[in-house]
Design a protein around this motif. Structure first.
Motif, PDB file in Angstrom:
ATOM      1  N   GLU A  52       0.831  -1.206   0.000  1.00 44.84           N
ATOM      2  CA  GLU A  52       0.000   0.000   0.000  1.00 44.84           C
ATOM      3  C   GLU A  52       0.871   1.264   0.000  1.00 44.84           C
ATOM      4  OE1 GLU A  52      -3.492   2.158  -0.163  1.00 44.84           O
ATOM      5  OE2 GLU A  52      -3.289  -0.016  -0.278  1.00 44.84           O
TER       6      GLU A  52
ATOM      7  N   GLU B 200       2.284   1.856  -3.461  1.00 44.78           N
ATOM      8  CA  GLU B 200       1.282   2.433  -4.363  1.00 44.78           C
ATOM      9  C   GLU B 200       1.057   3.910  -4.070  1.00 44.78           C
ATOM     10  OE1 GLU B 200      -2.370   0.186  -4.508  1.00 44.78           O
ATOM     11  OE2 GLU B 200      -1.275  -1.712  -4.635  1.00 44.78           O
TER      12      GLU B 200
ATOM     13  N   THR C 127       3.833   6.160  -5.453  1.00 42.83           N
ATOM     14  CA  THR C 127       3.900   6.306  -6.908  1.00 42.83           C
ATOM     15  C   THR C 127       2.653   6.968  -7.480  1.00 42.83           C
ATOM     16  OG1 THR C 127       3.025   4.065  -7.243  1.00 42.83           O
ATOM     17  CG2 THR C 127       5.428   4.309  -7.175  1.00 42.83           C
ATOM     18  N   ALA C 128       1.690   7.277  -6.623  1.00 44.29           N
ATOM     19  CA  ALA C 128       0.460   7.920  -7.086  1.00 44.29           C
ATOM     20  C   ALA C 128       0.753   9.343  -7.568  1.00 44.29           C
ATOM     21  CB  ALA C 128      -0.570   7.954  -5.962  1.00 44.29           C
TER      22      ALA C 128
END
Length: 128
Positions: free
Chosen positions: A99, A102, A105-106
């Protein structure tokens, strides 16, 4: 009443008492920096940041991830209050790392969630 040489500690989240018992020391991160609490500590009320808290319980070490909160110390009693708190053994390290990867890299960073997951990983690491 705490035994001789110990503190009575309560770690409470909004939905439950996470841990309660006797301890020899507590280490927590306040907005002013890390604090160590031993028997005889001066009265204190301080804001906590998202981080791990370490409690040296008389029966073993307790580590938990906090989403901020408050710490209160008076008369060898320590109260740690947080909206959310997870014991290190309740944290799924692989899921948290995925998580966090992610989130990092959002396109739009969610700093609050990143700090939340970083505190969980810190708790897992300190529990080892």
């Amino acid at each position: 009443m705490a035994g001789e040489g110990s503190l009575q500690v309560e770690l409470v989240a909004a939905d439950r008492t996470v841990w309660s018992g006797e301890a020899t020391s507590v280490i927590a991160r306040t907005v002013e920096g890390d604090i160590g609490i031993l028997r005889g500590h001066a009265p204190l009320l301080s804001l906590l940041t998202e981080s791990a808290v370490e409690i040296d319980g008389v029966d073993g070490k307790i580590v938990a991830a906090l989403d901020g909160g408050f710490v209160s110390v008076a008369d060898d009693r320590v109260s740690i209050l947080s909206g959310r708190a997870l014991l290190a053994e309740e944290i799924d390290e692989n899921a948290v790392r995925a998580e966090l990867g992610e989130l990092r890299t959002a396109a739009e960073l969610d700093d609050d969630r990143i700090r939340h997951y970083e505190a969980q990983l810190q708790a897992v690491d300190r529990a080892r």
